[in-house]
Design a protein around this motif. Structure first.
Motif, PDB file in Angstrom:
ATOM      1  N   SER A   1      70.512  36.972 -40.993  1.00 30.78           N
ATOM      2  CA  SER A   1      69.815  36.038 -40.102  1.00 30.78           C
ATOM      3  C   SER A   1      68.340  36.355 -40.067  1.00 30.78           C
TER       4      SER A   1
ATOM      5  N   GLU B   1      68.787  22.802 -50.108  1.00 30.21           N
ATOM      6  CA  GLU B   1      68.430  23.797 -51.111  1.00 30.21           C
ATOM      7  C   GLU B   1      68.152  25.153 -50.460  1.00 30.21           C
TER       8      GLU B   1
ATOM      9  N   THR C   1      71.403  26.736 -49.927  1.00 24.36           N
ATOM     10  CA  THR C   1      71.949  27.309 -51.159  1.00 24.36           C
ATOM     11  C   THR C   1      71.365  28.700 -51.354  1.00 24.36           C
TER      12      THR C   1
ATOM     13  N   ARG D   1      72.915  31.064 -48.926  1.00 25.50           N
ATOM     14  CA  ARG D   1      74.279  31.403 -49.338  1.00 25.50           C
ATOM     15  C   ARG D   1      74.265  32.513 -50.370  1.00 25.50           C
ATOM     16  N   TYR D   2      73.340  32.404 -51.288  1.00 21.82           N
ATOM     17  CA  TYR D   2      73.212  33.476 -52.272  1.00 21.82           C
ATOM     18  C   TYR D   2      72.770  34.761 -51.572  1.00 21.82           C
TER      19      TYR D   2
ATOM     20  N   VAL E   1      83.496  36.232 -48.136  1.00 17.36           N
ATOM     21  CA  VAL E   1      83.969  34.898 -47.767  1.00 17.36           C
ATOM     22  C   VAL E   1      83.655  34.612 -46.303  1.00 17.36           C
TER      23      VAL E   1
ATOM     24  N   ASN F   1      80.062  33.870 -45.840  1.00 14.08           N
ATOM     25  CA  ASN F   1      79.768  32.553 -46.382  1.00 14.08           C
ATOM     26  C   ASN F   1      80.263  31.449 -45.474  1.00 14.08           C
TER      27      ASN F   1
ATOM     28  N   LEU G   1      80.387  31.618 -42.337  1.00 11.55           N
ATOM     29  CA  LEU G   1      79.395  31.581 -41.267  1.00 11.55           C
ATOM     30  C   LEU G   1      78.192  30.738 -41.700  1.00 11.55           C
TER      31      LEU G   1
ATOM     32  N   LEU H   1      76.933  26.955 -40.303  1.00 12.18           N
ATOM     33  CA  LEU H   1      75.565  26.680 -39.873  1.00 12.18           C
ATOM     34  C   LEU H   1      74.971  25.536 -40.680  1.00 12.18           C
ATOM     35  N   ARG H   2      75.253  25.574 -41.972  1.00 11.40           N
ATOM     36  CA  ARG H   2      74.709  24.573 -42.870  1.00 11.40           C
ATOM     37  C   ARG H   2      75.242  23.199 -42.509  1.00 11.40           C
TER      38      ARG H   2
ATOM     39  N   LEU I   1      76.138  22.221 -39.620  1.00 10.76           N
ATOM     40  CA  LEU I   1      75.471  21.808 -38.391  1.00 10.76           C
ATOM     41  C   LEU I   1      74.082  21.270 -38.676  1.00 10.76           C
TER      42      LEU I   1
ATOM     43  N   MET J   1      76.380  12.268 -46.911  1.00  9.20           N
ATOM     44  CA  MET J   1      75.839  11.263 -47.809  1.00  9.20           C
ATOM     45  C   MET J   1      76.297  11.506 -49.241  1.00  9.20           C
ATOM     46  N   MET J   2      76.394  12.798 -49.569  1.00  7.90           N
ATOM     47  CA  MET J   2      76.709  13.137 -50.952  1.00  7.90           C
ATOM     48  C   MET J   2      78.209  13.145 -51.238  1.00  7.90           C
ATOM     49  N   GLU J   3      78.994  12.996 -50.162  1.00  2.00           N
ATOM     50  CA  GLU J   3      80.448  13.044 -50.372  1.00  2.00           C
ATOM     51  C   GLU J   3      80.848  11.963 -51.360  1.00  2.00           C
TER      52      GLU J   3
END
Lengths: 254, 248, 322
Positions: free
Chosen positions: A67, A173, A176, A179-180, A229, A232, A234, A238-239, A241, A249-251
């Protein structure tokens, strides 16, 4: 719930592959124990309570460090976007610091930072800040000019442009990147714990290895993996939210 | 090259001055300043440069393996998203294992030589490449999918002609992270299974408490990373000019 | 949602901080030990559980770390007061200008039976003696440590140099697998790993040399307790008390084999079968250390090109009475 199920399936897959390698017997059992002995070792550590203690330390360190480092990374990315001079200047520093392996710098940092909280903060931030920062800078600078022009024509100030257009567009982005960062934050915590030697899963791995207890070492590795896992999940929560609209939109329909 | 960026360069310069000031205040062999490190670079130049070759060679091979395997895999998992979703936790789990824990395991299968290190490097480089490719391929704009469908492209053709090019900018970001971690893990693996390479030099420096020599080695690594990054950036600009043109 | 997130972070940080704070006893002197996970530390850990340190007015905290250099680093940073490791790391640190001195020596080697370092080769490697190690892959745990010195000295006794072999630096726990699978041909190891290697029929290990140095007619200091000069000058009495406590615990353990094995299982987490082979290193003339005790190892380091001489043992020690 669904993600819990998927995690369960994943653990099963990994354990299955492990057992397969064990059965094939390329490596002697002594160094590559069966899943059964991993489970036995896991159970024993669970019952003695040491596992829960180590787990709590490691996970809270990783979550806290991630965080802090992500907030710092995004803040720096925003600063770089608002003040191009700072962005260019900080780029030199980030380019210089980024290739430095923590394993190389940590043992030397101990001389100045000791084995306590300062060491953890230093290591985690040193390695975890970059993905959020780099993805942040890249994403903020590649926001579609059409969107920006639209914002400007609506009379947005620079800050408003950032708050209402650039940041939301950059969030996917940035996440992403975070996440990494989550995976390497955990690695950084484990490496520091191996070195600082008081508690946590990293310390337990090192201690068990030095006691020649192979099943315990590998059981702990699985525990670390499951932490990946959890961390991730977590981040993904957050992402969802923060950037829910983007995902929705991308679904796509397959 | 453009004109020198004086204002931009002032930021790292200030950082250097601060570091030197702190070193002067601390006045300890354990906290050398940039000046002492520069001296150490001078005296260890040959040794470091000699070892760096091994490190870079292994990093390059590991990185190449990761790119060749992970970009196709990422595109595939993004396109066939059901499988991707299922395997996501597996990827997360494998990604979190720290090199010090992976190295002993890999050693069981590949010994202590180059192969072991290259496997660990490829493993580490795979993580950001796979994550970014997967993410990019999955979130290809819906419009693109419609275009692909109206052109009656097959799944494979869609992956090759739509998903891959559309994902390139994000793959490039992933590749930059992956390249950084290749170098990083190349060095780490040398410190854990040391035979040769700059990691061994670093370890020796630490174990003899020559912090200045260790930092000299790290400065070399930084410089190498800097050069690689700059090259990568140039290539990116050349190959992905359309992306940058659009963003400019 | 916002609030609960904050609460979570709050709880996490509280957990992280809470565990770091250990109970403190106002009247007792707090001493932080940074130690290498190795045999000679056992009496100290045992003594702590028996309450011997508390009786002596010391409130110890034990921080196990990965290697000798890390122990020295912990001392240099001020995060630890007393360090335990092999003699080589504090010597190297001292030579680099760290104000660190050895104040107790815990174990020493004397030929032929009191040795705690072994050079073992696998059967498959075809190595039968030191001479035949030429050109082979040899393992040791760290650069600049006791095991590197052991290889250098033993190879020299057979007319070879370290350049004649291929060194592979590998942590102790990974060496047995590497030996069995032929990744390395021979290795320098310590217990409990040596016990495990010699019990492994597939390796069929041959001990090609033992002891840190080829010549161990005179006792050679193996590992030691050390501290910063500053701490030693302020707490000379505490150093004496540590020595007395250590001495008492060591005697108790040596008098009772079962107690010793139990302690090895409890504090080093050894498997019971490994613990039976456990032997505690000792010193013959008490724990106090003099320059003359350290001198042989200094000379060996110089002789084998690991340091430049001349070095005087007196510069590295503080003599403590107890």
């Amino acid at each position: 719930m669904k993600s819990l199920l998927r995690t369960f399936v994943s653990v099963a897959i990994l354990l299955g592959v492990w057992q397969l390698v064990y059965i094939v017997g390329i490596v002697p059992e002594k160094y590559f124990p069966s899943v059964l002995s991993l489970l036995a070792a896991f159970w024993q550590m669970l019952m003695s309570g040491e596992l829960a203690k180590g787990e709590l330390m490691t996970f809270s360190r990783a979550a806290l460090g991630l965080s802090a480092a992500s907030l710092l990374g995004v803040t720096l990315a925003i600063l770089a976007d608002l003040y191009p001079v700072f962005g260019r200047g900080f780029r030199y520093i980030s380019d210089v610091l980024q290739p430095i392996p923590p394993a190389a710098v940590v043992p030397m940092a101990v001389f100045s930072l000791g084995l306590g909280i300062k060491l953890y903060a230093f290591v985690i931030i040193l390695v975890t800040v970059w993905p959020a920062y780099m993805n942040g800078v890249a994403a903020l600078s590649s926001v579609s000019p059409v969107q920006l022009a639209a914002g400007r024509s609506l009379g947005c100030s620079r800050l408003e442009l950032l708050r209402h257009i650039k940041l939301p567009a950059a969030m996917p982005e940035i996440f992403t990147g975070i996440r990494y960062a989550a995976t390497i934050a955990l690695i950084a915590v484990i490496v520091s714990e191996m070195l600082a030697g008081r508690d946590g899963l990293g310390f337990m791995i090192f201690k068990k290895a030095f006691a020649n207890r192979t099943p315990e070492v590998f059981a702990l590795m699985f525990v670390v993996a499951i932490n990946g896992v959890a961390l991730n999940a977590l981040v993904n929560g957050l992402r969802w939210l923060v950037t829910g609209w983007h995902i929705r939109m991308m679904e796509r329909t397959e | 090259m453009k004109r020198t960026d004086v204002l931009g360069l002032s930021v790292p310069l200030v950082a250097l001055i601060l570091w030197q000031a702190m070193a002067l205040l601390k006045h300890s062999p354990l906290f050398p300043g940039p000046f002492e490190v520069a001296l150490a670079i001078g005296s260890h130049f040959r040794e470091i440069a000699g070892q760096l070759g091994y490190t870079l060679m292994r990093a390059a091979i590991g990185f190449a393996i990761a790119v060749a395997s992970m970009v196709p895999l990422g595109i595939f998992l993004g396109r066939f998203h059901k499988i991707g979703r299922l395997l996501e936790p597996v990827i997360d789990m494998l990604a979190t294992l720290p090199p010090p824990a992976v190295v002993p395991l890999v050693m069981l299968f590949t010994g202590t030589g180059d192969a072991a290190k290259i496997v660990v490097i490829a493993y580490a480089a795979a993580v950001p490449l796979l994550m970014n490719t997967y993410e990019a391929s999955y979130s290809v704009h819906p419009m693109m999918n419609r275009v692909a469908r109206s052109l009656q492209l097959g799944k494979f053709e869609t992956m090759l002609h739509v998903d891959l090019p559309a994902s390139l900018p994000m793959i490039a970001t992933g590749a930059r992270l992956a390249l950084a971690s290749s170098l990083l893990v190349s060095i780490t693996s040398e410190m854990l299974l040391s035979t040769n390479g700059i990691g061994v030099f670093l370890q020796r420096s630490q174990e003899y408490f020559s912090i200045d020599a260790g930092l000299a080695g790290i400065a070399f690594i930084s410089l190498t990373g800097l050069i690689i990054n700059a090259l990568m950036f140039k290539l990116e600009k050349r190959w992905l000019y359309w992306h940058y043109r659009e963003a400019a | 949602m916002k609030l609960s997130k904050r609460l979570l972070l709050c709880a996490l940080s509280a957990a992280a901080l809470g565990a770091a704070a250990a109970p403190s006893f106002a009247e007792n002197l707090k001493v932080k030990f940074a130690y290498l996970v190795a045999d000679s530390m056992l009496p100290a850990l045992y003594a702590n559980d028996q309450g011997y340190f508390k009786e002596a007015g010391i409130d110890p905290e034990f921080i196990p770390v990965q290697g000798g250099p890390a122990v020295v680093a912990a001392l240099a940073s001020g995060d630890a007061d007393v360090g335990y490791a092999a003699v080589v790391p504090p010597v190297n640190g001292h030579l680099k200008g760290l104000p660190i001195r050895i104040f107790l020596h815990l174990g020493e080697e004397i030929a032929p039976d009191k040795v705690y370092v072994w050079l073992a080769a696998s059967k498959a490697s075809g190595i039968t003696d030191l001479k035949s190690a030429k050109g082979k892959k040899i393992g040791f745990n760290a650069n600049g440590g006791l095991c590197e010195l052991a290889w250098r000295d033993h190879l020299a006794s057979a007319g070879l140099k370290i350049e004649d072999v291929q060194p592979v630096v590998l942590p102790f726990p990974e060496q047995e697998a590497a030996l069995e699978q032929g990744s390395i041909d021979a290795t320098c190891t310590i217990n409990p790993f040596m016990a495990s290697i010699s019990g492994n029929a597939k390796i069929g290990a041959t001990v090609i040399a033992n002891g840190t140095l080829a010549d161990l007619k005179k006792p050679l200091v193996n590992d030691a307790l050390f501290a910063t000069e500053d701490w030693l000058s302020k707490h000379a009495d505490a150093a004496s008390k540590i020595a007395a406590v250590y001495d008492k615990a060591e005697k108790e353990l040596l008098a009772d084999d079962k107690k010793m094995a139990d302690a090895a299982v409890k504090y080093m987490e050894l498997k019971p079968e490994d613990a039976k082979a456990f032997r505690l290193p000792m010193v013959t003339n008490g724990l106090s250390v003099t320059g003359a005790d350290i001198q042989p190892i200094l000379d060996a380091m110089i002789r084998n090109g690991m340091q430049q001489g001349p070095l005087n043992g007196d510069d590295f020690v503080v003599n403590i009475k107890y």
